[in-house]
Design a protein around this motif. Structure first.
Motif, PDB file in Angstrom:
ATOM      1  N   ARG A   1      12.622 -40.477  13.938  1.00 46.93           N
ATOM      2  CA  ARG A   1      11.964 -39.597  14.882  1.00 46.93           C
ATOM      3  C   ARG A   1      11.231 -38.522  14.102  1.00 46.93           C
ATOM      4  O   ARG A   1      11.664 -38.125  13.011  1.00 46.93           O
ATOM      5  CB  ARG A   1      12.994 -38.957  15.832  1.00 46.93           C
ATOM      6  CG  ARG A   1      13.779 -39.991  16.617  1.00 46.93           C
ATOM      7  CD  ARG A   1      14.995 -39.427  17.324  1.00 46.93           C
ATOM      8  NE  ARG A   1      14.638 -38.492  18.359  1.00 46.93           N
ATOM      9  CZ  ARG A   1      14.879 -37.175  18.327  1.00 46.93           C
ATOM     10  NH1 ARG A   1      15.475 -36.651  17.260  1.00 46.93           N
ATOM     11  NH2 ARG A   1      14.540 -36.402  19.315  1.00 46.93           N
TER      12      ARG A   1
ATOM     13  N   ALA B   1       8.759 -42.721  15.404  1.00 44.67           N
ATOM     14  CA  ALA B   1       7.713 -43.150  14.479  1.00 44.67           C
ATOM     15  C   ALA B   1       7.612 -44.671  14.499  1.00 44.67           C
ATOM     16  O   ALA B   1       8.632 -45.363  14.474  1.00 44.67           O
ATOM     17  CB  ALA B   1       8.019 -42.657  13.065  1.00 44.67           C
TER      18      ALA B   1
ATOM     19  N   ILE C   1       3.104 -42.551  17.186  1.00 45.72           N
ATOM     20  CA  ILE C   1       4.300 -41.887  17.689  1.00 45.72           C
ATOM     21  C   ILE C   1       4.489 -42.273  19.147  1.00 45.72           C
ATOM     22  O   ILE C   1       3.538 -42.231  19.934  1.00 45.72           O
ATOM     23  CB  ILE C   1       4.182 -40.357  17.572  1.00 45.72           C
ATOM     24  CG1 ILE C   1       4.002 -39.928  16.113  1.00 45.72           C
ATOM     25  CG2 ILE C   1       5.410 -39.670  18.175  1.00 45.72           C
ATOM     26  CD1 ILE C   1       3.692 -38.457  15.934  1.00 45.72           C
TER      27      ILE C   1
END
Length: 282
Positions: A43, A105, A119
């Motif tokens: 993340r 990600a 993202i």
């Protein structure tokens, strides 16, 4: 229930240079991107200018693609039916606007030697210029630390498992550093370029006073106390602002003092926000 991975800070240029993945084939396991400096990202937490939002859904499905720019490049953000709150935000967002994004990600590899990073947002919020500038400052600190660790790894002359063991006492990204060094070419040149990137990013911060020393009301005992609370309350995923505030009240510190002390700790690079409302020591 497994604990969520901490959101990592990374500049757009390094994020977009990243094409090393791990865990992508494991059923229901976390997917990670390993950046050239060895930072392991599941993340990410990014702040920048929302410059463009486009509806790209087909067949009645909602899907939005957005672009968020920091001083080094542009993050691509996708939000659809599995990110309902983020998709709703983007459907009515006005550009340009400063936004903070926390999300997963991802790297898409449609064909050989073609990689596209993006993202998948969990949260998107409008922020102000001060928050954007503080993100740049703190991300610069973390990036320089990652560069230093990678340069130390290169100088060691070690590789693979031996390098990972050597770096483990120094950083939580020891495994990422070992993998990145084997995967990305011209690491020394990349790290040199990233140092210049950091300088350029910092030069983009305007209308913000340089970090100041804590005044008499929040130095010494207050800073040590708040820092100690964060360390004691953190069970691995950081400490919520509300929990820290509650614990601080018991020590006699009001919210104004806590805010002032946290700002001093952040300016000193001693704590940061891995995601909005969560605090962690560096």
């Amino acid at each position: 229930m497994s604990e969520r991975e901490v959101a990592r800070r990374v500049f757009a240029r390094e994020f977009n240079d990243s094409n090393l993945q791990q865990g992508e084939s494991a059923e229901r396991s976390a997917n990670f991107i390993v950046t050239p400096s060895g930072v392991i990202c599941n993340r990410v937490f990014v702040v920048g200018v929302l410059t463009e939002v486009e509806s790209i859904g087909t067949g009645g499905q909602a899907m939005h693609r957005a672009r968020v720019a920091d001083p080094t490049g542009v993050f691509t953000v996708y939000a659809g039916e599995y990110q309902p709150s983020a998709a709703l935000f983007l459907s009515s967002a006005k550009t340009p606007a400063y936004v903070a994004v926390v999300g997963k990600a991802r790297v898409f590899n449609p064909e050989r030697d073609a990689f596209y990073t993006s993202i998948r947002p969990e949260e998107i919020n409008v922020v102000d210029e001060y928050v954007r500038n503080r993100w740049i400052y703190n991300t610069a600190l973390f990036t320089l630390e990652a560069i230093k660790n990678m340069e130390r790894a290169v100088e060691s002359g070690l590789r693979g498992a031996e390098l990972e063991r050597y770096m483990r006492p120094l950083t939580c990204d020891a495994a990422g550093i070992a993998r990145a060094l084997d995967h990305y070419p011209a690491i020394r040149d990349r790290m040199h370029a990233y140092r210049k990137m950091v300088v350029d990013a910092l030069s983009a911060i305007v209308d913000v006073a340089p970090p100041q020393k804590a005044d008499a009301s929040c130095d010494g005992m207050a800073m040590a106390a708040i820092e100690g609370l964060i360390k004691r309350l953190d069970r691995g995923g950081g400490v919520s602002y509300e929990a820290l505030l509650e614990a601080s009240f018991k020590l006699g510190y009001d919210e104004g003092m806590v805010e002032k002390t946290l700002n001093a700790l952040m300016d000193a690079g001693r704590c940061y926000e891995p995601r909005i409302g969560i605090l962690k020591l560096t």
